[in-house]
Design an enzyme around this catalytic site. Structure first.
Site, mmCIF file in Angstrom:
data_model
loop_
_atom_site.group_PDB
_atom_site.id
_atom_site.type_symbol
_atom_site.label_atom_id
_atom_site.label_comp_id
_atom_site.label_asym_id
_atom_site.label_seq_id
_atom_site.Cartn_x
_atom_site.Cartn_y
_atom_site.Cartn_z
ATOM 1 N N GLU A 145 -26.630 83.992 20.500
ATOM 2 C CA GLU A 145 -27.675 84.297 19.537
ATOM 3 C C GLU A 145 -27.501 85.730 19.036
ATOM 4 O OE1 GLU A 145 -32.451 83.733 18.744
ATOM 5 O OE2 GLU A 145 -31.833 84.296 20.713
ATOM 6 N N ALA A 279 -32.777 88.868 28.208
ATOM 7 C CA ALA A 279 -32.462 87.528 28.673
ATOM 8 C C ALA A 279 -32.220 86.638 27.468
ATOM 9 C CB ALA A 279 -33.625 86.960 29.486
ATOM 10 N N GLU A 281 -32.288 82.444 26.154
ATOM 11 C CA GLU A 281 -32.838 81.136 26.490
ATOM 12 C C GLU A 281 -31.884 79.966 26.331
ATOM 13 O OE1 GLU A 281 -33.565 83.003 23.779
ATOM 14 O OE2 GLU A 281 -34.035 81.779 22.024
ATOM 15 N N HIS A 314 -41.094 83.681 29.323
ATOM 16 C CA HIS A 314 -40.703 83.759 27.908
ATOM 17 C C HIS A 314 -39.519 82.828 27.620
ATOM 18 C CE1 HIS A 314 -39.882 86.164 24.110
ATOM 19 N NE2 HIS A 314 -38.724 85.560 24.300
ATOM 20 N N GLU A 315 -38.492 82.934 28.440
ATOM 21 C CA GLU A 315 -37.286 82.136 28.168
ATOM 22 C C GLU A 315 -37.561 80.642 28.361
ATOM 23 O OE1 GLU A 315 -35.296 83.789 26.598
ATOM 24 O OE2 GLU A 315 -35.861 85.790 27.282
ATOM 25 N N GLU A 337 -39.679 83.830 18.614
ATOM 26 C CA GLU A 337 -39.948 84.996 19.466
ATOM 27 C C GLU A 337 -41.433 85.333 19.591
ATOM 28 O OE1 GLU A 337 -37.852 85.675 21.382
ATOM 29 O OE2 GLU A 337 -35.937 85.135 20.463
HETATM 30 N N1 BES Z 1 -33.762 85.133 22.252
HETATM 31 C C1 BES Z 1 -33.958 86.368 22.910
HETATM 32 C C2 BES Z 1 -32.683 87.078 23.256
HETATM 33 C C3 BES Z 1 -32.024 87.785 22.106
HETATM 34 C C4 BES Z 1 -32.534 88.980 21.646
HETATM 35 C C5 BES Z 1 -30.894 87.285 21.532
HETATM 36 C C6 BES Z 1 -31.921 89.621 20.607
HETATM 37 C C7 BES Z 1 -30.286 87.925 20.496
HETATM 38 C C8 BES Z 1 -30.793 89.095 20.022
HETATM 39 C C9 BES Z 1 -34.747 86.165 24.192
HETATM 40 O O1 BES Z 1 -35.543 85.043 24.225
HETATM 41 C C10 BES Z 1 -35.665 87.328 24.321
HETATM 42 O O2 BES Z 1 -36.543 87.433 23.517
HETATM 43 N N2 BES Z 1 -35.461 88.206 25.287
HETATM 44 C C11 BES Z 1 -36.265 89.387 25.443
HETATM 45 C C12 BES Z 1 -37.107 89.330 26.658
HETATM 46 C C13 BES Z 1 -38.493 88.881 26.371
HETATM 47 C C14 BES Z 1 -39.314 88.820 27.611
HETATM 48 C C15 BES Z 1 -39.217 89.713 25.348
HETATM 49 C C16 BES Z 1 -35.311 90.545 25.546
HETATM 50 O O3 BES Z 1 -34.116 90.333 25.490
HETATM 51 O O4 BES Z 1 -35.789 91.671 25.665
HETATM 52 ZN ZN ZN Z 2 -37.219 85.173 23.074
#
Ligand code: BES
Ligand code: ZN
Length: 875
Positions: A145, A279, A281, A314-315, A337
């Site tokens: 992603e 993280a 998902e 979240h994930e 998100e």
């Molecule tokens: N889908 C995101 C990860 C992501 C972030 C992929 C940016 C590509 C670019 C994942 O679900 C996510 O939001 N992770 C957060 C943690 C969450 C608890 C807010 C993160 O990576 O901080």
């Molecule tokens: Zn997310």
């Protein structure tokens, strides 16, 4: 028509053409982890040719297509068509495959052989390094992603091209290899094994995942019989138990909430030592930074525990919201998100009701409100995405925090029950498919009978939010909405605001939609000594009360009549208005004095953040008042810090544990002598014995900050001990805690030394941001020079991911003068790229706003008197 198509017409397009669409990817990958870091791959893609064409256009980047490996067949037994031409357009990250004849309509199979490199950039198919028995080893991991599946295999790398995946991996026999689905067959051949994974349901490419390395795991079953595993480094599987427990409970909860079973046969969660985001998902194979998954009983803090719970929740929310129902295009990223962020609080609240996470949610809302008060903000629904590299930058506070906040606002307007029912039917309706923002509104509208689309479009299609100004006149309440901007300017947005209003108590609430710029509310049926709008802060807007109403609220705070959320809200609005020069700092400081007996974690934690920001502003704008201001804040924090002490109390609450750490850290930063002396004593005991009970994890950051407060170029022994702890620790949370304190020294030469340390191999690229987060005000000039000097290296190393944006925001936002704003703008004028353009604009705007605020503080003639008064009378 086919004959009119040419290679040129496919270039420089934001989206792929859709005349050939993928149905099933049969993907083979063989990574070489020992020497070349290359991987070879082959993919057979069952496609549907839906319009006549001689071209197949799909994504690929940094991949070498094997000569003679590309072909198209109608079906397995029919004759192969071989392309006349394969054009790689690196700028657009596409492959254009041209055939001599028009492809037959209907089903077909496209085959491509390719090779790529396991990069060290934490995206695509990449390598991560870990230690095993003192030896460095590599693992192979994917992070796709938003748009990096194309770096692993040629594909239609857009969320709406959903397809099934059948993955096969060839890896060394001794390693664990995971993918989205379970293994259905395994074949040994000498030192290698081939693993065949079960075919997946249809899903988007950005959710495909592979992990190959050495791991131990812990395992449990959800009520529904889904096997959940947490994979950790060998010997550390105990650290996965907490996340495992949260995951199982969360799965049960979501199955109930979304009224749809978890869609896959298993769920694996893996800790990856080098990971750009927090993280990811991936469907059935969620990957995490170690800090977001692992919990160590002896060395993790309460805040670490909460982080793990929230990230897991979240994930897992994405497994439904995102993975099962996927946004149609990145414009609707917030559906992923924003929702996952909001739902994660629902889960955390249900598993840990004593954490009061919905009050803590307000700090998420605040950071959304902060970014969205900039002219350089953007609407929740981002329309202009011209290139894949621009997508990373919208994973920001708007998509996550404003997104989650407007969902909360809507939920509280419609009611929790209707809202949940609508969500469940939305998930059911769009499962295994894609949805747009308006699809969600339509379902909610149907379920509730309210004009959801009209209300919500005012929040998602325009940037910004309103401040509602309130005053009382002639027994009526007059309300005016204008767009709030932290520059102090007035924007011209207009919203449909679900207003709630309490008067003297929470028993009677008025609720209405505020649509017009001006309106009046009849108060005859309401009476009470205070009026609070946005009851419990469920709305995404600010309120500016006139003097009389503001005094009423201050008294209500002092007499403990307001809820914690409302105490938070009154303060946060006042703080924002103050930074936008709509109120004086002296007024904010007097308001803060009303919080002397505050004990709610979220409110106090916010007061701490505000106080440290005020201190650094006053250091610039009114240095003669600095000592007094620091004393005032110290006097605000010390009684509670004394009550909590340094040692955990038997059976104390989660939030007391977090508060203790934050209060002691703040007192250290404020230079409070007793705190620092005690901190150093305890730190020394800790250096001697890492298992000492004198410095439990919750208080360590405070001690580390105290060490750095007392470090300067002629006294570095504490700093050196701290580095030793860093080197000797093998827990990522500990390393990050230390990094967050290192640059807080008031001595610029020490700060520079720390910044240079951040660029050595001792600090993983993923962690450098933590070091940048703690830079002292005294260190900001050397930090800026350091950033300029190292910019070329930094942009090469951190590339086009979102991590690079943090280098800019953390360093630049420390400045408070227009000159610096100009300097930053000039420096980046020739260095901007599409993927940092927003960040640069926003950061410069923040500096200019700081400069405005600094001028306002300089001209606040009553500030000195107010501070003195508060110090003398302790009122
Ligand atoms: N889908 C995101 C990860 C992501 C972030 C992929 C940016 C590509 C670019 C994942 O679900 C996510 O939001 N992770 C957060 C943690 C969450 C608890 C807010 C993160 O990576 O901080
Ligand atoms: Zn997310």
């Amino acid at each position: 028509m086919a004959s009119e198509q040419s290679v040129e017409q496919f270039k420089s397009k934001a989206r792929l053409p859709d005349f050939v669409v993928p149905k099933l990817y049969d993907l083979f990958l063989k990574p070489d982890l020992s020497s070349s870091f290359k991987f070879t791959g082959a993919v057979q893609i069952a496609v549907d040719v839906v319009a006549p064409t001689r071209f197949v256009v799909l994504n690929a980047s940094d991949l070498a297509v094997k000569d003679g490996s590309v072909s198209f067949k109608k079906d397995i037994s029919s004759q192969e068509l071989v392309p006349v031409d394969i054009v790689t357009v690196e700028e657009d990250e596409i492959l254009i495959i041209r055939f001599n004849e028009v492809l037959p309509l209907g089903e077909g199979i496209l085959s491509i052989g390719f090779q790529g490199t396991l990069s060290d950039k934490m995206k695509g198919f990449y390598r991560s390094v870990y230690e095993h028995n003192g030896e460095k080893k590599n693992m192979a991991v994917t992070q796709f992603e938003p748009a990096d599946a194309r770096r692993c295999f040629p594909c239609w790398d857009e969320p709406s091209f959903k397809a099934k995946f059948k993955i096969t991996l060839e890896v060394p026999s001794e390693l664990v290899a995971l993918s989205n689905m379970p293994v259905i067959e395994e074949k040994q051949n000498g030192p290698l094994k081939t693993l065949y994974f079960q075919e997946s349901p249809i899903m988007s490419t950005y959710l495909v995942a592979v992990v190959v390395g050495m791991f131990d795991y812990v395992e449990a079953q959800s009520t529904d019989g889904i096997t959940v595993r947490v994979y950790c480094q060998v010997g550390k599987s105990n650290q996965g138990k907490f996340a495992l427990d949260v995951a199982v409970k969360t799965l049960d909860l979501y199955e109930d909430y979304f009224a749809v079973p978890y869609p896959l046969p298993k769920l694996d969660m893996v800790a990856i030592p080098d990971f750009a985001a927090g993280a990811m998902e991936n469907y059935g194979l969620v990957t995490y930074r170690e800090t977001a998954l692992l919990f160590d009983d002896r060395h993790s803090a309460a805040s670490n525990k909460q982080r793990v719970a929230v990230v897991v929740a979240h994930e897992l929310a994405h497994q439904w919201f995102g993975n099962l129902v996927t946004m149609e295009w990145w414009t609707h990223l917030w559906l992923n998100e924003g929702f996952a962020t909001w739902v994660s609080y629902l889960s955390a609240d249900s598993i840990f009701p004593e954490w009061n996470v919905w009050t803590q949610f307000l700090s998420e809302a605040t950071s959304g409100l902060r970014l969205d008060a900039l002219d350089g903000s953007h609407p929740i629904e981002v329309v202009e995405i011209n290139h894949a590299s621009e997508i990373d930058e919208i994973f920001d506070e708007i998509s996550y925090r404003k997104g989650a906040s407007v969902i909360r606002m809507l939920q509280s307007y419609l009611g929790a029950e209707i809202f949940q029912k609508a969500l469940a039917s939305y998930v059911e309706k769009f499962a295994y498919s894609n949805a747009k923002t308006e699809d969600l509104w339509a379902v909610l509208e149907e379920e509730s009978g309210e004009p959801v689309k009209k209300i919500m479009s005012s929040w998602t299609k325009q940037k910004g939010y309103p401040v509602v100004s309130v005053k009382k006149s002639d027994g009526k309440l007059e309300l005016d909405q204008t767009q709030f901007l932290s520059s102090g300017a007035t924007g011209n947005g207009q919203w449909i605001v679900p207003v709630t209003l309490c008067c003297g108590s929470y028993d009677v609430q008025k609720k209405f939609l505020l649509e017009d710029i001006h309106s009046k509310v009849d108060l005859t049926d309401l009476s009470g000594s205070w009026i609070k709008l946005n009851a419990n802060q469920t709305g995404f807007y600010r309120v500016n009360y006139d003097q009389e109403l503001a005094s009423g609220l201050k008294l209500a705070i002092e007499s403990k009549q307001l809820s914690a959320s409302d105490r938070y809200g009154v303060l946060d609005d006042s703080y924002a208005l103050c930074m936008a020069c709509k109120q004086n700092l002296s007024g904010l400081i007097s308001l803060l004095a009303a919080y002397r007996e505050e004990s709610e974690y979220t409110v106090l934690s916010h007061i701490i953040g505000i106080s440290l920001n005020i201190v650094s502003m006053v250091a610039d704008a009114a240095p003669e008042l600095l000592a007094g201001i620091k004393d005032f804040f110290t006097s605000l924090f010390q009684p509670f810090a004394l009550k909590l002490g340094w040692d955990p109390k038997e059976g104390e609450s989660h939030s007391d544990a977090m508060l203790r750490g934050e209060l002691l850290t703040a007192l250290s930063e404020l230079g409070h002598t007793d705190t620092i002396t005690e901190a150093l004593k305890r730190f020394n005991a800790f250096v001697e014995d890492r298992d000492t009970s004198l410095l439990p994890p919750d208080t360590r950051k405070a001690a580390y900050v105290a060490v750095m407060q007392t470090t300067n170029s002629s006294n570095k022994s504490g700093f050196e001990s701290l580095l030793r702890v860093y080197r000797e620790s093998d827990l990522s949370q500990e390393k990050v805690r230390i990094l967050g304190a290192l640059a807080s020294s008031p001595d610029p030469t020490v700060v520079l030394e720390v910044l240079n340390f951040l660029l050595t191999p001792e600090v993983r690229n993923q962690d450098v941001v933590h070091g940048l987060g703690g830079i002292s005000i005294e260190g900001r000039d050397v930090a800026w020079t350091w950033l300029k000097d190292n910019w070329e290296y930094i942009s090469k190393t951190w590339g086009s991911g979102f991590l690079i944006t943090r280098f800019i925001t953390y360093i630049v936002s420390l400045f408070t003068s227009d000159e610096k704003g100009n300097e930053v703008e000039e420096f980046f004028a020739t260095r901007t790229k599409p993927f940092i353009a927003r960040t640069i604009k926003q950061s410069v705007e923040r500096v200019r706003n700081n400069a405005n605020w600094a001028r306002n503080i300089k001209s606040d003639n009553s500030l000195g008197d107010v501070v003195n008064e508060l110090l003398v009378h302790k009122v």
